[in-house]
Design a protein around this motif. Structure first.
Motif, PDB file in Angstrom:
ATOM      1  N   PRO A  64       0.834  -1.206   0.000  1.00 47.74           N
ATOM      2  CA  PRO A  64       0.000   0.000   0.000  1.00 47.74           C
ATOM      3  C   PRO A  64       0.873   1.263   0.000  1.00 47.74           C
ATOM      4  CG  PRO A  64      -0.641  -1.522   1.763  1.00 47.74           C
ATOM      5  CD  PRO A  64       0.655  -2.017   1.195  1.00 47.74           C
ATOM      6  N   HIS A  65       0.411   2.290  -0.635  1.00 50.67           N
ATOM      7  CA  HIS A  65       1.121   3.577  -0.646  1.00 50.67           C
ATOM      8  C   HIS A  65       2.558   3.424  -1.144  1.00 50.67           C
ATOM      9  CE1 HIS A  65      -2.345   4.827   1.607  1.00 50.67           C
ATOM     10  NE2 HIS A  65      -2.057   3.951   2.546  1.00 50.67           N
ATOM     11  N   CYS A  66       2.689   2.746  -2.278  1.00 50.88           N
ATOM     12  CA  CYS A  66       4.021   2.481  -2.831  1.00 50.88           C
ATOM     13  C   CYS A  66       4.164   3.157  -4.187  1.00 50.88           C
ATOM     14  CB  CYS A  66       4.226   0.975  -2.991  1.00 50.88           C
ATOM     15  SG  CYS A  66       5.828   0.527  -3.665  1.00 50.88           S
ATOM     16  N   ASP A  67       5.306   3.763  -4.399  1.00 52.68           N
ATOM     17  CA  ASP A  67       5.628   4.273  -5.726  1.00 52.68           C
ATOM     18  C   ASP A  67       7.001   3.735  -6.114  1.00 52.68           C
ATOM     19  OD1 ASP A  67       6.760   6.090  -3.752  1.00 52.68           O
ATOM     20  OD2 ASP A  67       7.395   7.297  -5.450  1.00 52.68           O
ATOM     21  N   THR A  68       7.281   3.777  -7.401  1.00 48.45           N
ATOM     22  CA  THR A  68       8.562   3.285  -7.899  1.00 48.45           C
ATOM     23  C   THR A  68       9.310   4.429  -8.567  1.00 48.45           C
ATOM     24  OG1 THR A  68       7.625   2.602 -10.017  1.00 48.45           O
ATOM     25  CG2 THR A  68       7.689   0.947  -8.257  1.00 48.45           C
ATOM     26  N   ALA A  69      10.624   4.341  -8.539  1.00 48.29           N
ATOM     27  CA  ALA A  69      11.466   5.378  -9.137  1.00 48.29           C
ATOM     28  C   ALA A  69      12.660   4.709  -9.807  1.00 48.29           C
ATOM     29  CB  ALA A  69      11.925   6.368  -8.078  1.00 48.29           C
ATOM     30  N   LYS A  70      12.702   4.826 -11.129  1.00 45.36           N
ATOM     31  CA  LYS A  70      13.808   4.235 -11.868  1.00 45.36           C
ATOM     32  C   LYS A  70      15.029   5.143 -11.795  1.00 45.36           C
ATOM     33  CE  LYS A  70      12.716   2.921 -15.942  1.00 45.36           C
ATOM     34  NZ  LYS A  70      12.518   2.788 -17.395  1.00 45.36           N
ATOM     35  N   ILE A  71      16.158   4.536 -11.463  1.00 45.11           N
ATOM     36  CA  ILE A  71      17.427   5.262 -11.415  1.00 45.11           C
ATOM     37  C   ILE A  71      18.084   5.117 -12.783  1.00 45.11           C
ATOM     38  CG2 ILE A  71      19.676   5.422 -10.274  1.00 45.11           C
ATOM     39  CD1 ILE A  71      18.365   3.950  -7.887  1.00 45.11           C
ATOM     40  N   GLY A  72      18.656   6.152 -13.298  1.00 43.70           N
ATOM     41  CA  GLY A  72      19.242   6.140 -14.635  1.00 43.70           C
ATOM     42  C   GLY A  72      20.586   5.451 -14.714  1.00 43.70           C
ATOM     43  N   CYS A  73      20.651   4.193 -14.284  1.00 46.46           N
ATOM     44  CA  CYS A  73      21.892   3.421 -14.380  1.00 46.46           C
ATOM     45  C   CYS A  73      21.515   1.943 -14.422  1.00 46.46           C
ATOM     46  CB  CYS A  73      22.826   3.733 -13.218  1.00 46.46           C
ATOM     47  SG  CYS A  73      22.140   3.407 -11.589  1.00 46.46           S
ATOM     48  N   SER A  74      22.495   1.077 -14.492  1.00 46.30           N
ATOM     49  CA  SER A  74      22.210  -0.352 -14.528  1.00 46.30           C
ATOM     50  C   SER A  74      22.996  -1.055 -13.431  1.00 46.30           C
ATOM     51  CB  SER A  74      22.564  -0.936 -15.896  1.00 46.30           C
ATOM     52  OG  SER A  74      23.943  -0.791 -16.134  1.00 46.30           O
ATOM     53  N   GLY A  75      22.577  -2.282 -13.140  1.00 44.28           N
ATOM     54  CA  GLY A  75      23.272  -3.076 -12.141  1.00 44.28           C
ATOM     55  C   GLY A  75      22.464  -3.224 -10.869  1.00 44.28           C
ATOM     56  N   HIS A  76      22.973  -4.039  -9.968  1.00 44.74           N
ATOM     57  CA  HIS A  76      22.269  -4.342  -8.726  1.00 44.74           C
ATOM     58  C   HIS A  76      22.730  -3.490  -7.546  1.00 44.74           C
ATOM     59  CE1 HIS A  76      19.776  -6.758  -6.149  1.00 44.74           C
ATOM     60  NE2 HIS A  76      20.790  -7.033  -5.352  1.00 44.74           N
ATOM     61  N   TYR A  77      23.828  -2.781  -7.714  1.00 42.32           N
ATOM     62  CA  TYR A  77      24.378  -1.972  -6.624  1.00 42.32           C
ATOM     63  C   TYR A  77      24.548  -0.514  -7.048  1.00 42.32           C
ATOM     64  CZ  TYR A  77      25.468  -6.528  -4.634  1.00 42.32           C
ATOM     65  OH  TYR A  77      25.374  -7.805  -4.150  1.00 42.32           O
ATOM     66  N   PRO A  78      23.474   0.169  -7.399  1.00 42.20           N
ATOM     67  CA  PRO A  78      23.630   1.547  -7.868  1.00 42.20           C
ATOM     68  C   PRO A  78      24.180   2.482  -6.794  1.00 42.20           C
ATOM     69  CG  PRO A  78      21.325   1.062  -7.472  1.00 42.20           C
ATOM     70  CD  PRO A  78      22.073  -0.236  -7.343  1.00 42.20           C
ATOM     71  N   HIS A  79      23.946   2.149  -5.534  1.00 46.00           N
ATOM     72  CA  HIS A  79      24.489   2.976  -4.450  1.00 46.00           C
ATOM     73  C   HIS A  79      26.010   2.909  -4.427  1.00 46.00           C
ATOM     74  CE1 HIS A  79      23.925  -1.074  -2.942  1.00 46.00           C
ATOM     75  NE2 HIS A  79      24.823  -0.822  -2.001  1.00 46.00           N
ATOM     76  N   VAL A  80      26.581   1.872  -5.031  1.00 42.54           N
ATOM     77  CA  VAL A  80      28.036   1.735  -5.120  1.00 42.54           C
ATOM     78  C   VAL A  80      28.542   2.331  -6.431  1.00 42.54           C
ATOM     79  CG1 VAL A  80      29.951   0.083  -5.220  1.00 42.54           C
ATOM     80  CG2 VAL A  80      28.052  -0.310  -3.650  1.00 42.54           C
ATOM     81  N   SER A  81      27.873   1.983  -7.536  1.00 45.88           N
ATOM     82  CA  SER A  81      28.352   2.416  -8.852  1.00 45.88           C
ATOM     83  C   SER A  81      27.945   3.839  -9.221  1.00 45.88           C
ATOM     84  CB  SER A  81      27.863   1.453  -9.932  1.00 45.88           C
ATOM     85  OG  SER A  81      26.449   1.439  -9.984  1.00 45.88           O
ATOM     86  N   SER A  82      26.806   4.297  -8.727  1.00 42.14           N
ATOM     87  CA  SER A  82      26.300   5.637  -9.081  1.00 42.14           C
ATOM     88  C   SER A  82      25.680   6.322  -7.871  1.00 42.14           C
ATOM     89  CB  SER A  82      25.255   5.512 -10.196  1.00 42.14           C
ATOM     90  OG  SER A  82      25.776   4.874 -11.318  1.00 42.14           O
ATOM     91  N   PRO A  83      26.472   6.553  -6.826  1.00 45.76           N
ATOM     92  CA  PRO A  83      25.884   7.090  -5.584  1.00 45.76           C
ATOM     93  C   PRO A  83      25.202   8.439  -5.760  1.00 45.76           C
ATOM     94  CG  PRO A  83      28.291   7.155  -5.498  1.00 45.76           C
ATOM     95  CD  PRO A  83      27.916   6.371  -6.716  1.00 45.76           C
ATOM     96  N   GLN A  84      25.704   9.274  -6.634  1.00 47.50           N
ATOM     97  CA  GLN A  84      25.091  10.590  -6.837  1.00 47.50           C
ATOM     98  C   GLN A  84      23.687  10.458  -7.431  1.00 47.50           C
ATOM     99  OE1 GLN A  84      26.730  13.346  -5.790  1.00 47.50           O
ATOM    100  NE2 GLN A  84      24.933  14.580  -6.198  1.00 47.50           N
ATOM    101  N   LEU A  85      23.524   9.542  -8.391  1.00 52.17           N
ATOM    102  CA  LEU A  85      22.196   9.317  -8.967  1.00 52.17           C
ATOM    103  C   LEU A  85      21.228   8.788  -7.918  1.00 52.17           C
ATOM    104  CD1 LEU A  85      23.065   7.681 -12.422  1.00 52.17           C
ATOM    105  CD2 LEU A  85      22.162   9.971 -12.008  1.00 52.17           C
TER     106      LEU A  85
END
Length: 96
Positions: A64-85
């Protein structure tokens, strides 16, 4: 980045890695998704070999009360590969 990540997994304690894998891959918490009472934003990458977009769609339809947000990068660890995004997308979600 992928070499660093591969090396990190290769250097991990096998007993800890096994326990982590068991917890992740043998857990099924799908029945709990409708019970989530706080707003949720699921951030995801277009191309993730670990979590396909069908999983994102499934979770978003059941939380309930869920939204999704696509990050403009690929992979399973975007916080590692694209922290700014990831940071920018989190801020965007918080401002909604």
């Amino acid at each position: 980045m992928s070499e660093q990540l591969r090396q990190s997994f290769a250097n991990a304690d096998p007993a800890i890695s096994r326990r982590f894998a068991e917890l992740v891959f043998l857990s099924d918490n799908r029945s709990l998704l409708p019970q989530i009472t706080v707003p949720v934003s699921i951030l995801y990458c277009d191309v993730d070999v670990i979590v396909p977009t069908a999983v994102i769609d499934y979770m978003a339809a059941r939380i309930p009360h869920c939204d999704t947000a696509k990050i403009g990068c690929s992979g399973h660890y975007p916080h590692v590969s694209s922290p700014q995004l990831v940071r920018d997308k989190i801020i965007e979600c918080l401002l909604r």
